[in-house]
Structure formats: structure tokens, C-alpha cells
Design a protein around this motif. Structure first.
Motif, PDB file in Angstrom:
ATOM      1  N   CYS A  19       0.812  -1.220   0.000  1.00 24.73           N
ATOM      2  CA  CYS A  19       0.000   0.000   0.000  1.00 24.73           C
ATOM      3  C   CYS A  19       0.845   1.271   0.000  1.00 24.73           C
ATOM      4  CB  CYS A  19      -0.975  -0.015   1.160  1.00 24.73           C
ATOM      5  SG  CYS A  19      -2.205  -1.327   0.976  1.00 24.73           S
ATOM      6  N   LEU A  25      -4.702  -2.177  -1.656  1.00 23.00           N
ATOM      7  CA  LEU A  25      -4.452  -3.540  -2.104  1.00 23.00           C
ATOM      8  C   LEU A  25      -5.374  -3.857  -3.285  1.00 23.00           C
ATOM      9  CD1 LEU A  25      -2.404  -5.575  -1.021  1.00 23.00           C
ATOM     10  CD2 LEU A  25      -4.288  -6.729   0.126  1.00 23.00           C
ATOM     11  N   GLN A  91      -8.355  -9.918  -3.463  1.00 18.67           N
ATOM     12  CA  GLN A  91      -7.160  -9.149  -3.812  1.00 18.67           C
ATOM     13  C   GLN A  91      -5.940  -9.692  -3.069  1.00 18.67           C
ATOM     14  OE1 GLN A  91      -6.883  -6.471  -6.156  1.00 18.67           O
ATOM     15  NE2 GLN A  91      -8.818  -7.463  -6.686  1.00 18.67           N
ATOM     16  N   GLN A  92      -6.114 -10.056  -1.804  1.00 14.68           N
ATOM     17  CA  GLN A  92      -4.995 -10.598  -1.032  1.00 14.68           C
ATOM     18  C   GLN A  92      -4.476 -11.874  -1.669  1.00 14.68           C
ATOM     19  OE1 GLN A  92      -3.482  -9.111   1.860  1.00 14.68           O
ATOM     20  NE2 GLN A  92      -1.946 -10.545   1.094  1.00 14.68           N
ATOM     21  N   PHE A  95      -2.303 -10.964  -4.658  1.00 16.53           N
ATOM     22  CA  PHE A  95      -0.986 -10.489  -4.251  1.00 16.53           C
ATOM     23  C   PHE A  95      -0.118 -11.647  -3.767  1.00 16.53           C
ATOM     24  CE2 PHE A  95      -2.837  -6.416  -4.692  1.00 16.53           C
ATOM     25  CZ  PHE A  95      -1.812  -5.480  -4.707  1.00 16.53           C
TER      26      PHE A  95
END
Length: 114
Positions: A19, A25, A91-92, A95
């Protein structure tokens, strides 16, 4: 040309504090940020072998890795962002998978060019 900063190092910094670099994120933001970094590196002739390897190979490498390891078949040939977002629910997860794939990809790339 050798440079102090390349895409691998940038991704390493982003991995620690995403971030701080992209605001929130959001995997699309990450993809755009990295695209901008590569555009700058190539347009200023500062791209190194790592940048070139990532630019030229990471999309197809990601597709093949996911097809083999996740038992998924993609019917289109597009960017790594599409492949990752196609199999992740959050989203996590995007990533986490992206950073995992980068670790594997850069290790393989270094093994080839060293």
C-alpha cells in the motif's frame, strides 16, 4: 546496462509494503505500477537482463505454471494479471500468488543467466 534498481528489486520492496507504493491492495494498481516502471526502464535504456526477462517471459511463464500446478487451462493468451485474477477470489490472494510466482520465476531466471 547494469542499474541499481530493476523489476525484481521493485517487486521485493512492494512485497514488504504494497500500500505504500500503490495506495490500496488492488491487483490492477500493482500491474499498472509495474508496467510504468518497465516502460520507464526501457524508454530510458536502463532495463537490465532481469527487466527484459520479466517483460518477455513472465506472462507465458505464469500461464504455463498455473496450468501445470493448478490444473487449469486458459483458452486465451494474455497477461499475467488476467491469469492470476482468474483463479483468485480476493485481492490478497492475487498479491500472495503473484509474489509466490515472482519468487519462483526470478530464481529460475537467475539460474539461467548466471
Amino acid at each position: 546496462m547494469n542499474q541499481e534498481m530493476n523489476i525484481e528489486k521493485v517487486i521485493g520492496y512492494i512485497k514488504k509494503r504494497p500500500c505504500m507504493y500503490i495506495g490500496e491492495l488492488n491487483f490492477n494498481y500493482l500491474h499498472q505500477f509495474l508496467g510504468g516502471f518497465l516502460y520507464y526502464a526501457f524508454s530510458t535504456q536502463r532495463a537490465d537482463e532481469i527487466d527484459k526477462g520479466f517483460q518477455d517471459e513472465f506472462h507465458d511463464w505464469t500461464r504455463k505454471w498455473l496450468e501445470k500446478n493448478e490444473k487449469i487451462f486458459f483458452t486465451v493468451s494474455v497477461g499475467y494479471d488476467f491469469y492470476i485474477q482468474s483463479i483468485c477470489e480476493t485481492q490478497q490472494e492475487c498479491f500472495d500468488l503473484f509474489f509466490k510466482l515472482c519468487d519462483i520465476f526470478f530464481k529460475e531466471l537467475h539460474d539461467r543467466i548466471d
